[in-house]
Every structure is written in structure tokens, then in C-alpha cells.
Design a protein around this motif. Sequence first.
Motif, PDB file in Angstrom:
ATOM      1  N   LYS A 109       0.799  -1.145   0.142  1.00 59.31           N
ATOM      2  CA  LYS A 109      -0.080  -0.098   0.186  1.00 59.31           C
ATOM      3  C   LYS A 109       0.866   1.215  -0.126  1.00 59.31           C
ATOM      4  N   ASP A 110       2.094   1.363   0.796  1.00 56.51           N
ATOM      5  CA  ASP A 110       2.886   2.494   0.737  1.00 56.51           C
ATOM      6  C   ASP A 110       3.326   2.527  -0.412  1.00 56.51           C
ATOM      7  N   MET A 111       3.970   1.528  -1.249  1.00 55.05           N
ATOM      8  CA  MET A 111       4.462   1.666  -2.271  1.00 55.05           C
ATOM      9  C   MET A 111       3.733   2.039  -3.416  1.00 55.05           C
ATOM     10  N   LEU A 112       2.435   1.766  -3.491  1.00 59.39           N
ATOM     11  CA  LEU A 112       1.309   2.135  -4.380  1.00 59.39           C
ATOM     12  C   LEU A 112       1.215   3.523  -4.176  1.00 59.39           C
ATOM     13  N   ALA A 113       1.210   3.942  -3.020  1.00 61.60           N
ATOM     14  CA  ALA A 113       0.853   5.606  -2.787  1.00 61.60           C
ATOM     15  C   ALA A 113       2.228   6.418  -3.267  1.00 61.60           C
ATOM     16  N   LEU A 114       3.203   5.961  -2.951  1.00 59.91           N
ATOM     17  CA  LEU A 114       4.452   6.689  -3.377  1.00 59.91           C
ATOM     18  C   LEU A 114       4.550   6.484  -5.088  1.00 59.91           C
ATOM     19  N   LEU A 115       4.133   5.713  -5.642  1.00 60.12           N
ATOM     20  CA  LEU A 115       4.166   5.478  -7.188  1.00 60.12           C
ATOM     21  C   LEU A 115       3.198   6.636  -7.356  1.00 60.12           C
ATOM     22  N   LYS A 116       1.891   6.658  -7.064  1.00 64.86           N
ATOM     23  CA  LYS A 116       1.044   7.570  -7.582  1.00 64.86           C
ATOM     24  C   LYS A 116       1.402   8.887  -7.122  1.00 64.86           C
ATOM     25  N   GLU A 117       2.158   9.191  -6.100  1.00 66.50           N
ATOM     26  CA  GLU A 117       2.693  10.368  -5.793  1.00 66.50           C
ATOM     27  C   GLU A 117       3.831  11.004  -6.959  1.00 66.50           C
ATOM     28  N   GLN A 118       4.515   9.846  -7.286  1.00 67.10           N
ATOM     29  CA  GLN A 118       5.597  10.063  -8.412  1.00 67.10           C
ATOM     30  C   GLN A 118       4.866  10.102  -9.744  1.00 67.10           C
ATOM     31  N   GLY A 119       3.583  10.208  -9.960  1.00 66.05           N
ATOM     32  CA  GLY A 119       3.146  10.385 -11.165  1.00 66.05           C
ATOM     33  C   GLY A 119       2.867   9.210 -12.002  1.00 66.05           C
ATOM     34  N   TYR A 120       2.859   7.800 -11.467  1.00 69.05           N
ATOM     35  CA  TYR A 120       3.091   6.681 -12.290  1.00 69.05           C
ATOM     36  C   TYR A 120       1.378   6.426 -12.365  1.00 69.05           C
ATOM     37  N   ASN A 121       0.771   5.843 -13.489  1.00 67.33           N
ATOM     38  CA  ASN A 121      -0.426   5.478 -13.477  1.00 67.33           C
ATOM     39  C   ASN A 121      -0.960   4.148 -13.184  1.00 67.33           C
ATOM     40  N   GLN A 122      -0.050   3.248 -13.330  1.00 74.70           N
ATOM     41  CA  GLN A 122      -0.465   1.811 -12.857  1.00 74.70           C
ATOM     42  C   GLN A 122       1.130   1.188 -12.445  1.00 74.70           C
ATOM     43  N   ALA A 123       0.855  -0.074 -11.990  1.00 77.34           N
ATOM     44  CA  ALA A 123       2.169  -0.818 -11.597  1.00 77.34           C
ATOM     45  C   ALA A 123       1.820  -2.383 -12.012  1.00 77.34           C
ATOM     46  N   SER A 124       2.841  -3.058 -12.276  1.00 75.68           N
ATOM     47  CA  SER A 124       2.429  -4.443 -12.504  1.00 75.68           C
ATOM     48  C   SER A 124       3.353  -5.496 -11.713  1.00 75.68           C
ATOM     49  N   LEU A 125       2.972  -6.855 -11.735  1.00 66.06           N
ATOM     50  CA  LEU A 125       3.709  -7.827 -11.139  1.00 66.06           C
ATOM     51  C   LEU A 125       3.465  -9.245 -11.791  1.00 66.06           C
ATOM     52  N   ALA A 126       4.120 -10.187 -11.592  1.00 69.04           N
ATOM     53  CA  ALA A 126       3.948 -11.382 -11.879  1.00 69.04           C
ATOM     54  C   ALA A 126       3.817 -12.106 -10.893  1.00 69.04           C
ATOM     55  N   VAL A 127       3.092 -13.293 -10.567  1.00 64.18           N
ATOM     56  CA  VAL A 127       3.169 -13.959  -9.627  1.00 64.18           C
ATOM     57  C   VAL A 127       2.548 -15.498  -9.987  1.00 64.18           C
ATOM     58  N   GLN A 128       3.192 -16.564  -9.491  1.00 68.09           N
ATOM     59  CA  GLN A 128       3.071 -17.863  -9.405  1.00 68.09           C
ATOM     60  C   GLN A 128       1.519 -18.169  -9.062  1.00 68.09           C
ATOM     61  N   LYS A 129       0.578 -18.823  -9.783  1.00 64.34           N
ATOM     62  CA  LYS A 129      -0.730 -19.108  -9.443  1.00 64.34           C
ATOM     63  C   LYS A 129      -0.720 -19.695  -8.195  1.00 64.34           C
ATOM     64  N   GLU A 130       0.223 -20.517  -7.568  1.00 69.18           N
ATOM     65  CA  GLU A 130       0.119 -21.200  -6.454  1.00 69.18           C
ATOM     66  C   GLU A 130       0.548 -20.406  -5.067  1.00 69.18           C
ATOM     67  N   ASN A 131       1.142 -19.103  -5.559  1.00 69.76           N
ATOM     68  CA  ASN A 131       1.711 -18.334  -4.302  1.00 69.76           C
ATOM     69  C   ASN A 131       0.364 -17.897  -3.453  1.00 69.76           C
ATOM     70  N   TYR A 132       0.504 -18.012  -2.169  1.00 72.64           N
ATOM     71  CA  TYR A 132      -0.481 -17.428  -1.215  1.00 72.64           C
ATOM     72  C   TYR A 132      -0.566 -15.869  -1.447  1.00 72.64           C
ATOM     73  N   ALA A 133       0.354 -15.254  -1.925  1.00 74.20           N
ATOM     74  CA  ALA A 133       0.244 -13.720  -2.122  1.00 74.20           C
ATOM     75  C   ALA A 133      -0.680 -13.415  -3.023  1.00 74.20           C
ATOM     76  N   VAL A 134      -0.847 -14.077  -4.011  1.00 79.25           N
ATOM     77  CA  VAL A 134      -2.220 -13.690  -4.928  1.00 79.25           C
ATOM     78  C   VAL A 134      -2.874 -12.845  -4.126  1.00 79.25           C
ATOM     79  N   LYS A 135      -3.663 -13.532  -3.047  1.00 81.83           N
ATOM     80  CA  LYS A 135      -4.614 -12.839  -2.407  1.00 81.83           C
ATOM     81  C   LYS A 135      -4.404 -11.392  -1.990  1.00 81.83           C
ATOM     82  N   MET A 136      -3.170 -11.167  -1.177  1.00 82.33           N
ATOM     83  CA  MET A 136      -2.799  -9.998  -0.740  1.00 82.33           C
ATOM     84  C   MET A 136      -2.729  -9.071  -1.954  1.00 82.33           C
ATOM     85  N   TYR A 137      -2.172  -9.537  -3.404  1.00 82.32           N
ATOM     86  CA  TYR A 137      -2.161  -8.516  -4.408  1.00 82.32           C
ATOM     87  C   TYR A 137      -3.662  -8.139  -4.769  1.00 82.32           C
TER      88      TYR A 137
END
Length: 158
Positions: A109-137
Amino acid sequence: MRYYNIREIVESEYSVLEDFLYEAIFIPEGVEAPPREIIFKPELQVYIKNFGSQDSDYCLVAEIDNKIIGVVWVRIMNDYGHINNQTPSFAISVCKDFRNKGIGTALMKDMLALLKEQGYNQASLAVQKENYAVKMYKKVGFEIIGENDEEYIMICEL
């Protein structure tokens, strides 16, 4: 109230990115972890090589008692989650003992806020389907926009 602090990384700490890059590698249940040397493969070096040299390089750390326990960093790079040359790609890792405590979510959340503040419109990532972090993302606003046999490609509009 947070029992940890989130702040920007300082240049003298860039070397921790090697350790956290290795920790960020998702190891499915029952699979042996690869040797640490795997982080020196070119497809993984794009995440950390010469970090801080690009305008799109941003990194936040979570720390407890001056010990870094989690890191999130972004840069525009040709990685697994590359969308275009205007979209930073995410990497995140939290030490095993501190996972599932909301630290990764707070870092994201803090990084997304920082990127928005810096003028970026979106961010991306790749994650393995089995990774529990998918839910967090998904919880912090990422949506699946593509996939292959093993991974999802996700973006978050800022």
C-alpha cells in the motif's frame, strides 16, 4: 499502531536486495529450494542490478529495532510482469518469521501511494498461481490481466 517502521531504503542498504530477492522466490510445497546462486541468473538480476541508477527505482523497507524484515521495490524492467516502459514492476519479500502479519500488505500500500505521488498510472507484477500472495495482491488493488501455465500477470491502476 504498527510495531514496525516503514521507510525508504538508503543506498548503503542496497545489498539487502540480494537476500530479499532470494527470499522472494516462491517455493511450492514439497519442492526443494534452489541454490542461492540462482539470483545471479540474468532473468533475476534485472530486479537488483545497479539498483538506484534508474529514475523508476524505488524501495521501501519494513524494520523492527533497526533490522530490516521486509522489502518492496519497483523498477521499470523487462521482467516477468513487464507491461510497458511506463509501468514499474513490483518485487516484495518479507522474512518468514514476519509473514501473515500485515507487513507485506502495508509495504504494498505504501509503495502504491508513493508511485501515485511520483506520477505513475499503474504498476505490474507477475506471481505464480500457487503463491498465497495472490490474495494479498488482489486485496491491495491488483487485477489479473493475463496468465500462462504457471503465472498470473497483474496490474494495479493508481
